[in-house]
Scaffold this active site. Structure first.
Site, PDB file in Angstrom:
ATOM      1  N   HIS A  78     -28.051 -24.365-108.192  1.00  0.00           N
ATOM      2  CA  HIS A  78     -29.316 -23.704-108.524  1.00  0.00           C
ATOM      3  C   HIS A  78     -29.225 -23.041-109.895  1.00  0.00           C
ATOM      4  CE1 HIS A  78     -29.838 -23.234-103.940  1.00  0.00           C
ATOM      5  NE2 HIS A  78     -30.743 -24.117-104.335  1.00  0.00           N
ATOM      6  N   LYS A  84     -37.312 -22.394 -91.473  1.00  0.00           N
ATOM      7  CA  LYS A  84     -36.010 -23.028 -91.699  1.00  0.00           C
ATOM      8  C   LYS A  84     -34.858 -22.262 -91.043  1.00  0.00           C
ATOM      9  CE  LYS A  84     -36.581 -25.577 -95.994  1.00  0.00           C
ATOM     10  NZ  LYS A  84     -36.033 -25.727 -97.352  1.00  0.00           N
ATOM     11  N   ARG A 142     -30.612 -33.978-106.996  1.00  0.00           N
ATOM     12  CA  ARG A 142     -29.195 -34.310-106.971  1.00  0.00           C
ATOM     13  C   ARG A 142     -28.970 -35.784-106.691  1.00  0.00           C
ATOM     14  NH1 ARG A 142     -29.114 -29.686-103.059  1.00  0.00           N
ATOM     15  NH2 ARG A 142     -29.714 -31.442-101.794  1.00  0.00           N
ATOM     16  N   SER A 201     -27.236 -25.552-100.720  1.00  0.00           N
ATOM     17  CA  SER A 201     -27.162 -24.383 -99.835  1.00  0.00           C
ATOM     18  C   SER A 201     -26.740 -24.798 -98.437  1.00  0.00           C
ATOM     19  CB  SER A 201     -28.513 -23.668 -99.786  1.00  0.00           C
ATOM     20  OG  SER A 201     -28.824 -23.093-101.020  1.00  0.00           O
TER      21      SER A 201
END
Length: 165
Positions: free
Chosen positions: A29, A53, A102, A140
């Site tokens: 990040h 989440k 990514r 994460s």
């Protein structure tokens, strides 16, 4: 907006939002944030509450971590939010959303989100940035999984975040 910007300069003042749950904020990040900060006059890190989440860290902690990780970047500020990103962007006067990619799997999801956002607000543009190769695998989700199993994760998050944990 910083106080020293004159009215004539406001039209060319470029702001962007980089949103996410940042649960926790990672070196990946920070890589994207740093590069966005070199492109834009101001970058707003929008930390989503995202209770759906089931984040590991509270919204307050995630905002605190993001502030600590970006404190050296003078044109970056951190805000928590609990609305549609499109509405938050409008509220902040921002027309550019930054997203990190990514892998190809990220692209499919991010492309859908970009199209959905622009269907709600056609003035929104989404800019996709790729992290450096050394951060391409960092997420994460991976960091949380390593933390859950008491593994070594310290090299994957900014040192300022470690100090806050």
């Amino acid at each position: 907006m910083p106080r020293n910007i004159h009215d004539a300069d406001k039209a060319s003042y470029r702001k962007a939002i980089y949103s996410g749950t940042f649960d926790p904020i990672t070196n990946g990040h920070l890589d994207i944030i740093s590069r966005a900060a070199n492109i834009f006059d101001e970058v707003i890190i929008a930390v989503a509450k995202s209770e759906r989440k089931g984040p590991m860290f509270s919204p307050e902690d995630r905002v605190k971590f993001a502030k600590a990780a970006t404190s050296h970047l003078k044109n970056v500020r951190v805000e928590g939010f609990d609305t549609l990103l499109v509405d938050f962007a409008t509220e902040q006067g921002v027309n550019t959303i930054i997203r990190g990619l990514r892998a190809v799997s990220d692209f499919e999801y991010e492309l859908q989100m970009g199209y959905a956002n622009s269907s709600i607000n056609d003035k929104l543009e989404t800019l996709y940035l790729m992290p450096t190769l050394e951060n391409a695998f960092v997420s994460s989700t991976i960091v949380r999984e390593i933390i859950r199993f008491d593994g070594k994760f310290q090299h994957l998050i900014p040192k300022e975040v470690l100090e806050c944990m």
